[in-house]
Design a protein around this motif. Structure first.
Motif, PDB file in Angstrom:
ATOM      1  N   GLY A 159       4.892 -20.437  38.701  1.00  0.00           N
ATOM      2  CA  GLY A 159       4.684 -20.115  40.001  1.00  0.00           C
ATOM      3  C   GLY A 159       5.847 -20.538  41.008  1.00  0.00           C
ATOM      4  O   GLY A 159       6.809 -20.961  40.404  1.00  0.00           O
ATOM      5  N   LYS A 160       5.430 -20.953  42.171  1.00  0.00           N
ATOM      6  CA  LYS A 160       6.487 -21.616  43.267  1.00  0.00           C
ATOM      7  C   LYS A 160       6.318 -22.990  42.850  1.00  0.00           C
ATOM      8  O   LYS A 160       5.730 -23.465  42.176  1.00  0.00           O
ATOM      9  CB  LYS A 160       5.818 -21.428  44.600  1.00  0.00           C
ATOM     10  N   ALA A 161       7.687 -23.574  43.492  1.00  0.00           N
ATOM     11  CA  ALA A 161       7.757 -24.935  43.430  1.00  0.00           C
ATOM     12  C   ALA A 161       6.631 -25.876  43.682  1.00  0.00           C
ATOM     13  O   ALA A 161       5.872 -25.329  44.695  1.00  0.00           O
ATOM     14  CB  ALA A 161       8.871 -25.399  44.253  1.00  0.00           C
TER      15      ALA A 161
ATOM     16  N   PHE B  98       8.762 -30.021  41.156  1.00  0.00           N
ATOM     17  CA  PHE B  98       8.807 -29.006  39.667  1.00  0.00           C
ATOM     18  C   PHE B  98       9.202 -27.507  40.176  1.00  0.00           C
ATOM     19  O   PHE B  98       8.144 -26.858  40.716  1.00  0.00           O
ATOM     20  CB  PHE B  98       7.551 -29.302  39.389  1.00  0.00           C
ATOM     21  N   PRO B  99      10.217 -27.234  40.057  1.00  0.00           N
ATOM     22  CA  PRO B  99      10.956 -25.940  40.592  1.00  0.00           C
ATOM     23  C   PRO B  99      10.142 -24.828  39.998  1.00  0.00           C
ATOM     24  O   PRO B  99       9.662 -24.980  38.734  1.00  0.00           O
ATOM     25  CB  PRO B  99      12.409 -26.090  40.221  1.00  0.00           C
ATOM     26  N   ALA B 100      10.027 -23.627  40.501  1.00  0.00           N
ATOM     27  CA  ALA B 100       9.962 -22.532  40.056  1.00  0.00           C
ATOM     28  C   ALA B 100      10.430 -22.027  38.864  1.00  0.00           C
ATOM     29  O   ALA B 100      11.630 -22.321  38.658  1.00  0.00           O
ATOM     30  CB  ALA B 100       9.857 -21.235  41.098  1.00  0.00           C
TER      31      ALA B 100
ATOM     32  N   GLU C 261      -2.936 -24.099  38.427  1.00  0.00           N
ATOM     33  CA  GLU C 261      -3.189 -22.584  38.294  1.00  0.00           C
ATOM     34  C   GLU C 261      -2.065 -21.775  37.840  1.00  0.00           C
ATOM     35  O   GLU C 261      -1.995 -20.639  37.264  1.00  0.00           O
ATOM     36  CB  GLU C 261      -3.806 -21.974  39.319  1.00  0.00           C
ATOM     37  N   ASP C 262      -0.765 -22.243  38.232  1.00  0.00           N
ATOM     38  CA  ASP C 262       0.451 -21.783  38.057  1.00  0.00           C
ATOM     39  C   ASP C 262       1.075 -22.169  36.560  1.00  0.00           C
ATOM     40  O   ASP C 262       2.133 -21.797  36.312  1.00  0.00           O
ATOM     41  CB  ASP C 262       1.581 -22.006  39.154  1.00  0.00           C
ATOM     42  N   LEU C 263       0.391 -22.990  35.964  1.00  0.00           N
ATOM     43  CA  LEU C 263       1.284 -23.540  34.606  1.00  0.00           C
ATOM     44  C   LEU C 263       0.704 -22.789  33.343  1.00  0.00           C
ATOM     45  O   LEU C 263      -0.485 -22.550  33.235  1.00  0.00           O
ATOM     46  CB  LEU C 263       0.761 -24.981  34.656  1.00  0.00           C
TER      47      LEU C 263
ATOM     48  N   GLN D 193      12.709 -15.966  31.135  1.00  0.00           N
ATOM     49  CA  GLN D 193      11.292 -15.729  31.400  1.00  0.00           C
ATOM     50  C   GLN D 193      10.605 -14.522  30.748  1.00  0.00           C
ATOM     51  O   GLN D 193       9.268 -14.760  30.382  1.00  0.00           O
ATOM     52  CB  GLN D 193      11.249 -15.445  32.757  1.00  0.00           C
ATOM     53  N   LYS D 194      11.334 -13.657  30.515  1.00  0.00           N
ATOM     54  CA  LYS D 194      10.536 -12.406  29.742  1.00  0.00           C
ATOM     55  C   LYS D 194      10.351 -12.719  28.307  1.00  0.00           C
ATOM     56  O   LYS D 194       9.491 -12.443  27.874  1.00  0.00           O
ATOM     57  CB  LYS D 194      11.615 -11.032  29.773  1.00  0.00           C
ATOM     58  N   LYS D 195      11.272 -13.432  27.839  1.00  0.00           N
ATOM     59  CA  LYS D 195      11.042 -13.935  26.281  1.00  0.00           C
ATOM     60  C   LYS D 195       9.670 -14.708  26.350  1.00  0.00           C
ATOM     61  O   LYS D 195       8.878 -14.731  25.137  1.00  0.00           O
ATOM     62  CB  LYS D 195      12.203 -14.821  25.829  1.00  0.00           C
TER      63      LYS D 195
END
Length: 278
Positions: A42-44, A56-58, A76-78, A120-122
């Protein structure tokens, strides 16, 4: 969602934690000796590691040690992988993944490894394969998950080395630095001087110091001191041991020597640090 594979015969465990809000709501003491790989999709957000706040950068991966404590503002973004050495020992399999002393047991500050769109796709595809495999229940599930974890570690190591290791460093020198890091991890309680490790590596203390300086690593002596400080803080905060007991456990001749060392490195005495968490 939390996926878990465990094998009671060898006490092995692997977790895949996906978008689990409760994961980051409190400081977690990693008491199960689990290595952790965290991907912020997710976002930073804020990550508090060992009581220090970091950005913790995006789209960044963060490897964490078993002795780290951690807290995340937007769990929730992790996507999180956790595993113990019984499931996959990175030291025993270092020839396969080459991450010991780099991703884990390294001498740098925390590694925030940035992912471009291709990686990211991998990783998105790899997460889906992990989830599919966790749904299986046959007798080869463990080996399949180990293969996937190894792929994740190799991928993360490859990206990390591109970002953090200079192009002109040769493999033998990189391996020497990693070997030093692993020796520190295994011996910091008894061995506090660079000379001790230089002898094990058949190098002079000066040559090690020069090597670390050439690649902008912190000096070898500071690597040793930092590892002792991390363990000191962990014991002071989470154990019932006194400062005196901890001083002897960490190889100091007397409590006064430990107190001076800790105050020089941290800025306050061990007793004052411990009182903060009573």
């Amino acid at each position: 969602m939390i996926y878990t594979h465990s094998d009671s015969k060898i006490d092995s465990i692997l977790h895949l934690i996906k978008e689990e809000t409760a994961f980051g709501k409190k400081v977690l003491r990693n008491s199960d000796a689990l290595l952790t790989i965290v991907w912020n999709r997710g976002k930073a957000q804020e990550a508090i590691i060992d009581d220090v706040s970091y950005n913790f950068p995006a789209q960044t991966i963060l490897p964490l040690m078993a002795n780290n404590t951690f807290e995340f503002s937007n769990a929730e973004d992790l996507i999180v992988w956790q595993f113990n050495r019984e499931f996959y020992c990175i030291v025993d399999h270092d020839k396969e993944v080459s991450c010991a002393g780099f991703l884990f047991y390294g001498n740098r500050e925390l590694l925030f490894i940035e992912l471009d769109h291709t990686y990211q796709k991998k990783l998105d595809g790899l997460v889906q394969i992990f989830e599919d495999e966790f749904e299986e229940s046959d007798n080869i599930q463990g080996e399949m998950l180990r293969m996937l974890l190894k792929r994740l570690i190799i991928l993360t190591t490859r990206i990390g080395k591109q970002q953090f290791i200079p192009d002109d460093i040769v493999d033998t020198e990189s391996d020497l630095i990693r070997s030093f890091n692993m020796l520190v991890e295994n011996n910091f309680r008894e061995m506090h001087q660079v000379q001790d490790y230089a002898e094990l590596l058949n190098k002079s203390p000066k040559s090690l110091t020069n090597l670390f300086a050439r690649y902008n690593n912190m000096p070898p002596l500071q690597v040793i001191k930092n590892r002792i400080v991390i363990e000191s803080k962990r014991l002071l905060r989470f154990s019932d041991k006194s400062s005196k007991e901890i001083s002897f456990e960490l190889g100091f001749e007397d409590p006064a020597s430990f107190s001076r060392f800790f105050k020089n490195q941290v800025g306050i005495s061990p007793t004052a640090f411990q009182k903060q968490y009573l």
